[in-house]
Design a protein around this motif. Structure first.
Motif, PDB file in Angstrom:
ATOM      1  N   ILE A 148      46.257  30.502  40.889  1.00  8.38           N
ATOM      2  CA  ILE A 148      47.474  30.441  41.696  1.00  8.38           C
ATOM      3  C   ILE A 148      48.705  30.337  40.801  1.00  8.38           C
ATOM      4  O   ILE A 148      49.727  30.984  41.045  1.00  8.38           O
ATOM      5  CB  ILE A 148      47.399  29.253  42.675  1.00  8.38           C
ATOM      6  CG1 ILE A 148      46.281  29.484  43.697  1.00  8.38           C
ATOM      7  CG2 ILE A 148      48.731  29.053  43.382  1.00  8.38           C
ATOM      8  CD1 ILE A 148      46.057  28.309  44.630  1.00  8.38           C
ATOM      9  N   GLY A 149      48.622  29.524  39.756  1.00 10.45           N
ATOM     10  CA  GLY A 149      49.764  29.358  38.867  1.00 10.45           C
ATOM     11  C   GLY A 149      50.176  30.638  38.181  1.00 10.45           C
ATOM     12  O   GLY A 149      51.366  30.875  37.957  1.00 10.45           O
ATOM     13  N   ARG A 150      49.201  31.483  37.855  1.00  8.89           N
ATOM     14  CA  ARG A 150      49.514  32.752  37.188  1.00  8.89           C
ATOM     15  C   ARG A 150      49.641  33.931  38.147  1.00  8.89           C
ATOM     16  O   ARG A 150      49.847  35.062  37.717  1.00  8.89           O
ATOM     17  CB  ARG A 150      48.439  33.048  36.151  1.00  8.89           C
ATOM     18  CG  ARG A 150      48.364  31.993  35.052  1.00  8.89           C
ATOM     19  CD  ARG A 150      47.514  32.446  33.891  1.00  8.89           C
ATOM     20  NE  ARG A 150      47.512  31.472  32.809  1.00  8.89           N
ATOM     21  CZ  ARG A 150      46.928  31.659  31.638  1.00  8.89           C
ATOM     22  NH1 ARG A 150      46.271  32.796  31.415  1.00  8.89           N
ATOM     23  NH2 ARG A 150      46.975  30.724  30.706  1.00  8.89           N
ATOM     24  N   ALA A 187      41.251  36.430  45.333  1.00 11.54           N
ATOM     25  CA  ALA A 187      40.540  36.551  46.618  1.00 11.54           C
ATOM     26  C   ALA A 187      40.493  37.995  47.090  1.00 11.54           C
ATOM     27  O   ALA A 187      39.437  38.506  47.484  1.00 11.54           O
ATOM     28  CB  ALA A 187      41.202  35.667  47.663  1.00 11.54           C
ATOM     29  N   SER A 188      41.637  38.699  47.065  1.00 10.89           N
ATOM     30  CA  SER A 188      41.670  40.071  47.571  1.00 10.89           C
ATOM     31  C   SER A 188      40.860  41.012  46.687  1.00 10.89           C
ATOM     32  O   SER A 188      40.159  41.904  47.185  1.00 10.89           O
ATOM     33  CB  SER A 188      43.117  40.554  47.673  1.00 10.89           C
ATOM     34  OG  SER A 188      43.764  40.474  46.404  1.00 10.89           O
ATOM     35  N   GLN A 244      39.885  42.611  55.403  1.00 13.55           N
ATOM     36  CA  GLN A 244      40.690  42.774  54.197  1.00 13.55           C
ATOM     37  C   GLN A 244      42.164  42.484  54.434  1.00 13.55           C
ATOM     38  O   GLN A 244      42.829  41.826  53.625  1.00 13.55           O
ATOM     39  CB  GLN A 244      40.526  44.196  53.649  1.00 13.55           C
ATOM     40  CG  GLN A 244      41.157  44.403  52.270  1.00 13.55           C
ATOM     41  CD  GLN A 244      40.489  43.584  51.187  1.00 13.55           C
ATOM     42  OE1 GLN A 244      39.279  43.669  51.006  1.00 13.55           O
ATOM     43  NE2 GLN A 244      41.254  42.790  50.458  1.00 13.55           N
ATOM     44  N   SER A 245      42.713  42.977  55.553  1.00 14.08           N
ATOM     45  CA  SER A 245      44.130  42.762  55.819  1.00 14.08           C
ATOM     46  C   SER A 245      44.445  41.280  55.993  1.00 14.08           C
ATOM     47  O   SER A 245      45.496  40.796  55.551  1.00 14.08           O
ATOM     48  CB  SER A 245      44.557  43.540  57.072  1.00 14.08           C
ATOM     49  OG  SER A 245      43.804  43.128  58.202  1.00 14.08           O
ATOM     50  N   ALA A 273      46.827  36.344  53.846  1.00 17.45           N
ATOM     51  CA  ALA A 273      46.722  34.913  53.532  1.00 17.45           C
ATOM     52  C   ALA A 273      47.010  34.653  52.057  1.00 17.45           C
ATOM     53  O   ALA A 273      47.712  33.691  51.697  1.00 17.45           O
ATOM     54  CB  ALA A 273      45.333  34.405  53.904  1.00 17.45           C
ATOM     55  N   GLU A 274      46.469  35.512  51.184  1.00 20.19           N
ATOM     56  CA  GLU A 274      46.696  35.322  49.751  1.00 20.19           C
ATOM     57  C   GLU A 274      48.160  35.548  49.398  1.00 20.19           C
ATOM     58  O   GLU A 274      48.729  34.822  48.565  1.00 20.19           O
ATOM     59  CB  GLU A 274      45.807  36.282  48.969  1.00 20.19           C
ATOM     60  CG  GLU A 274      45.829  36.033  47.462  1.00 20.19           C
ATOM     61  CD  GLU A 274      44.836  36.911  46.724  1.00 20.19           C
ATOM     62  OE1 GLU A 274      44.103  36.388  45.889  1.00 20.19           O
ATOM     63  OE2 GLU A 274      44.786  38.126  47.019  1.00 20.19           O
TER      64      GLU A 274
END
Length: 548
Positions: A8-10, A15-16, A36-37, A42-43
């Motif tokens: 998350i930091g980078r 996830a996708s 997938q959408s 969400a990501e």
């Protein structure tokens, strides 16, 4: 957890990309493609939250861990007070297994029974008595009900204060004067204008894409009704084949065409570029939409809310999706120089792109579908069915959709409104409660069958509303009320039936507790939703329009 934090930091889209890799496997391809959408969205929200407010992101994450730590401490303290020999490690294991019980209990309303029975089984695994496990479960449920009641009271107080502030604001003479000025037609401007390009009838086959029906509604009318519930102030249907009157007449025959819709015939006097430039004078943005394409409503909503500096073109693998958004400056500048003799969206894109002002945003292919020939209609119907699913649907709800969607498909062919379907489902719920209350084996069995039928049919009112684009505030409120009346009928009927069958009044106490929980849940939900008859807006919030 450390890897997730680093990702998350980078800004890694772990996830996708993982989902796409799994989607290449034949066994998971269809299931991953349907999700997938949602995974991408969400990501993207998660990474955007971290990028724009990193301190708030890490603070919320820390609070989330603190909540789980307090839940662990709760288990430890309650069991210690009951004299059970338990360590923090055992309490951690108990809490972790409880999460699995909650997941399994999502199949039944309120996790009633599953949560209590699961806790009894889990505690026995650690050498703790089943009665202690039941007591732990009841203590935690009582805590949840207590804080739900506190939250409901706070929401009522906040809503009352908000209504009082709104009343004071409306009584302010300065506000009233501003509203009177805003109603002056000479000063009124359209902040957003939407132009829908209607296709012409093909003489060879007599097929018109814009008037082809998907979900019993013409494709053009689906676009009109979807946009009519957004922030767009002006909707224009443009056609260049001399069939504006024919198209308007066909849409009026459905009885669903809003009176505010304008029709424009494009030709030598006014081509598409002139219309865009003309509307750009009084509009902050001009959105152009293909009238031969069905769109997932969220896609149209997000496009109309676009506030970027450049033109927005939605596309899938470089194929235009049929939505184009032009800010005011571009509508006036570019189309004052560029002529569009034909009403084709690709020409609009070429004109804007030649000046380097286009922002192309990729969208999934399952969010739109172009209907050029009759053979495209079955795929359009299939995609429309997939749009009836909601990201919040759990395993139980998705299984119900497999039955409710085919039923809803038949209901939309009848002159029924979503509210009529809601009342029909309420009747099934009430009948189920009556049979439960009678007691006895066969009455209880019939009541259980009707209860399952009501649970399945519960999704039909929302599906009919989305298929026929008839979502209303009244329908949303009525559907919420009937949902919780279902719980009252079933819980009350079960309590009465068990009391009559066994002669024990203990079941009445349990039934009263369950009905109290249903009422408190209803109060919390009702106060978090928008008011039934708002004073300031005629639009329906998209969150409310999504009936179940």
């Amino acid at each position: 957890m450390a890897f997730v934090g680093i990702a998350i930091g980078r800004g890694w889209r772990f996830a996708s990309k993982t989902a796409r890799a799994l989607g290449r496997l034949p066994r998971f391809q269809s299931w991953i493609s349907s999700k997938q959408s949602v995974i991408d969205s969400a990501e993207e929200c998660l990474l955007t939250f971290h990028r724009e407010a990193p301190r708030a992101f890490w603070a919320s994450l820390a609070l989330n861990f603190a909540v789980h730590a307090l839940a662990l401490l709760e288990v430890y303290i309650v069991l210690k007070f009951m004299g059970a020999r338990v360590t923090l490690i055992a309490a951690l294991a108990l809490e972790g297994l409880t999460k699995l019980i909650n997941l399994a209990g999502s199949l039944n309303p309120g996790n009633v029974g599953t949560y209590e029975g699961g806790n009894m089984l889990i505690t026995k695994l650690f050498g703790i008595t089943a009665s202690s496990g039941l007591t732990l479960a009841l203590c935690r449920r009582a805590r949840a009900i207590f804080w739900a009641a506190i939250g409901a009271v706070c929401l009522m107080l906040m809503r009352r204060a908000s209504q009082q502030n709104q009343t004071d604001l409306e009584s302010n003479p300065n506000v009233q004067e501003s509203r009177e000025e805003a109603m002056n037609p000479e000063q009124q401007k359209h902040s957003q204008t939407v132009i829908i390009l209607a296709t012409c009838e093909q003489n060879a086959t007599g097929f018109s894409s814009s008037l082809a029906r998907v979900g019993t509604l013409p494709i053009l009318l689906r676009a009109i009704l979807t946009i009519h519930g957004t922030e767009a102030d002006r909707i224009i249907v443009a056609t260049g084949c001399g069939q504006a009157k024919l198209i308007r007449s066909a849409l009026r025959q459905t009885g669903r065409l809003p009176d505010s819709i304008k029709f424009r015939e494009l030709g030598q006097e006014m081509d598409l570029s002139s219309l865009i430039r003309h509307e750009g004078v009084t509009s902050e943005s001009v959105t152009i939409i293909s009238g031969d394409t069905i769109f997932k409503p969220q896609l149209l909503h997000s496009a109309i809310e676009w506030d970027g500096t450049g033109a927005l073109a939605l596309a899938t693998d470089r194929e235009l999706a049929g939505i184009y958004v032009l800010p005011q400056l571009l509508a006036l500048d570019v189309f004052g120089k560029c002529k569009l003799p034909h009403q084709v969206l690709a020409n609009v894109h070429s004109c804007v792109q030649s000046r380097g002002f286009a922002v192309i945003k990729g969208v999934p292919a399952d969010m739109w579908h172009k209907v050029a020939v009759p053979e495209d209609l079955p795929e359009a119907e299939r995609k429309l069915d997939t749009w009836l699913l909601k990201p919040t649907d759990g395993l139980f709800a998705r299984n119900n959709r497999r039955v409710s969607i085919p039923i809803s498909r038949q209901l939309i062919k009848l002159p029924l409104t979503p509210n009529m379907v809601t009342m029909l489902v309420l009747g099934v719920s009430f009948t189920s409660g009556v049979f439960f209350a009678r007691g006895g084996y066969w009455s209880t069995l019939l009541g259980a069958f009707l209860s399952v039928a009501a649970s399945v049919l519960d999704g039909c009112d929302g599906e009919v509303a989305r298929l026929k684009l008839q979502s209303t505030r009244l329908g949303c409120w009525l559907e919420t009320v009937c949902d919780y009346l279902y719980y009252l009928f079933v819980f009350g009927g079960l309590a009465l039936g068990l009391t009559r069958s066994s002669g024990s009044k203990t079941y009445l106490a349990w039934g009263a507790l369950l009905c109290f929980g249903a009422v408190m849940s209803f109060l919390v939900v009702s106060f978090t939703r928008a008011p039934l008859f708002p004073r300031t807006s005629r639009k329906i919030p998209r969150g409310m329009a999504e009936e179940s």
